[in-house]
Enzyme design. Structure first.
Site, short mmCIF file in Angstrom:
data_model
loop_
_atom_site.label_atom_id
_atom_site.label_comp_id
_atom_site.label_asym_id
_atom_site.label_seq_id
_atom_site.Cartn_x
_atom_site.Cartn_y
_atom_site.Cartn_z
N GLU A 184 -0.58 4.99 13.60
CA GLU A 184 -0.33 6.23 12.87
C GLU A 184 -0.54 7.45 13.76
OE1 GLU A 184 -1.25 8.40 8.59
OE2 GLU A 184 -2.56 6.75 9.24
N PHE A 232 2.01 -3.35 3.92
CA PHE A 232 2.46 -4.63 4.41
C PHE A 232 3.93 -4.82 4.01
CE2 PHE A 232 -1.88 -7.08 4.41
CZ PHE A 232 -2.29 -6.30 5.47
N CYS A 239 0.81 -1.22 0.00
CA CYS A 239 0.00 0.00 0.00
C CYS A 239 0.84 1.27 0.00
CB CYS A 239 -0.95 -0.02 1.19
SG CYS A 239 -1.98 -1.50 1.22
N HIS A 294 -2.73 7.86 6.24
CA HIS A 294 -2.97 6.55 5.65
C HIS A 294 -4.34 6.04 6.10
CE1 HIS A 294 -1.92 2.90 3.63
NE2 HIS A 294 -2.02 2.16 4.72
N LYS A 312 -9.79 7.83 2.90
CA LYS A 312 -10.19 6.43 2.72
C LYS A 312 -11.55 6.15 3.37
CE LYS A 312 -5.57 4.35 2.27
NZ LYS A 312 -4.72 5.51 2.56
N HIS A 334 -10.01 1.63 0.54
CA HIS A 334 -8.56 1.46 0.44
C HIS A 334 -8.21 0.85 -0.91
CE1 HIS A 334 -4.49 1.06 1.34
NE2 HIS A 334 -4.50 0.21 2.33
#
Length: 415
Positions: free
Chosen positions: A319, A403, A168, A308, A339, A344
């Site tokens: 975050e 990831f 991502c 994010h 998002k 996402h």
């Protein structure tokens, strides 16, 4: 350090909310959700039945029917998205590649997964009909560099060309690498961002198996709810976000409209776990600090962060802690997650959010985090809940984490 400045002159995207940049931007300011019931495959046996689907897609709409048909035959869905968004970004920038040195123009486009649609279809043919029926187009359609490759072919540009695959964080990594190409005089113009089309039967099954997705089937437009105490996972979406970057003097010389300057690029790795972020946010914080240093700015200079913010339990809290590490425990900086509306888009998300950051600088408006009614414990920042905000921003940041422990932060500034 190079004194070659990098500016944004063109914007384009493909989203579940539409493809027109200004129209989708207004929807985001209105707090409109792009999440809908999935129609591309049968979800009967799936516990999740919704996502950010780009409906009625039959190839890049800018192409005439014969060329569009060829594009759908020879390009996976993710590469079609990339080419379509790139065409809009180039048109928006008003650049004529016939008048440019093709060796000074390039393309770097990220994707987390690449041609998953083609991979699934090819495997089904192999099992059902045998190896002789596998398409000769399968390899060039499924490879992760098909987005950047097809963009360069479409425009006839011959400069730096590559793909980034860092889950991502892919699009944000691609943008950072494109910035470095211009800074170090390898190019004057770069088409960059990310594209993803993993909202299919296998993609959904994979993320369901990871227990990563929201199962809020009874209220799908409220399923993506970053930082809310009732969040239960992210919403899988598809699309592309592409920006056109130019060296500042090059853009000025042709009278281009400039949305902003890409001033800072920071990256790091958690070095800890393949899917879970560091709980204290140290890796993400380091990327933010690196981006600030690269931009020559201090934390107090940043007026907005597009987070994010995926709507996962661990990620949202990590975050928040990362932002507090970099900007102070009591920071009042506005932070929102778009998002909550787009879902996402995995490897495309940093590209879509780069377009959003450019629009923030242009319009003086900050999009909200929708569906945030009860922030969970430890989530104490100003998340711009539920309503857009008028806010003149000179310097803004975008975060993308993937990831593998990949962390990327970008800083964009007014010119």
């Amino acid at each position: 350090m190079s004194d070659r400045r990098v500016v944004i002159t063109g914007l384009g995207w493909v989203t579940s909310m539409g493809n027109d940049v200004n129209d989708v931007w207004q929807q985001l300011l209105n707090g409109t959700s792009g999440i809908k019931t999935v129609t591309r495959f049968d979800t009967t046996e799936y516990p999740v039945k919704f996502g950010g689907e780009c409906t009625e897609w039959d190839g890049p709409p800018q192409m005439d029917p014969p060329n569009r048909k060829q594009a759908t035959k020879k390009m996976d869905r993710f590469a079609q998205f990339a080419v379509s968004a790139a065409i809009d970004a180039v048109n928006d920038a008003g650049i004529d590649f016939a008048s440019e040195n093709p060796w000074r123009c390039g393309s770097i486009i990220g994707t987390g997964i690449g041609g998953m649609e083609e991979f699934c279809g090819g495997y089904r043919k192999l099992i059902a009909k045998g190896p002789s029926r596998v398409s000769p187009f399968m390899v060039p359609k499924l490879m992760c560099n098909a987005g950047s490759g097809n963009v360069s072919i479409h425009f006839g540009i011959k400069g730096p060309n590559s793909a980034v695959a860092s889950a991502c964080a892919s699009a944000a990594h691609a943008i950072g690498e494109a910035v470095e190409c211009i800074r170090h005089d390898a190019a004057d113009v770069m088409i960059t961002g990310g594209s993803e089309a993993a909202l299919n039967d296998l993609g959904m099954a994979c993320f369901v198996a990871l227990k990563a997705l929201s199962k809020r089937n009874d209220a799908i437009t409220e399923a993506s709810r970053p930082w809310d105490a009732d969040r239960d996972g992210f919403v899988l979406s598809e699309g592309a976000g592409i920006i056109l970057l130019e060296e500042y003097e090059h853009a000025k010389a042709r009278g281009a409209k400039i949305y902003g300057e890409l001033k800072g690029f920071g990256q790091s790795a958690d070095g800890s776990h393949i899917t879970a972020p560091l709980e204290d946010g140290a890796g993400a914080s380091h990327a933010m600090n690196q981006a600030l240093a690269d931009a020559g700015l201090s934390p107090s200079d940043i007026g907005y962060i597009n987070a994010h913010g995926t709507s996962t339990g661990l990620g949202d809290l990590a975050e928040t802690r990362a932002i507090q590490k970099s900007f102070g425990e009591d920071t009042k900086i506005p932070v929102s997650s778009t998002k909550s509306m787009t879902g996402h888009t995995l490897g495309a998300s940093g590209g879509i959010e780069a377009v959003i950051l450019a629009k923030v600088l242009e319009t003086g408006k900050v999009p909200p985090t929708i569906n945030l009614h009860n922030p969970s414990e430890g989530c104490t920042l100003d998340y711009v809940p539920n309503e857009a905000r008028d806010l003149e921003v000179t310097h803004a940041m975008s975060n993308s984490f993937g990831f593998g422990g990949h962390n990327v932060s970008l800083v964009m500034s007014k010119v």
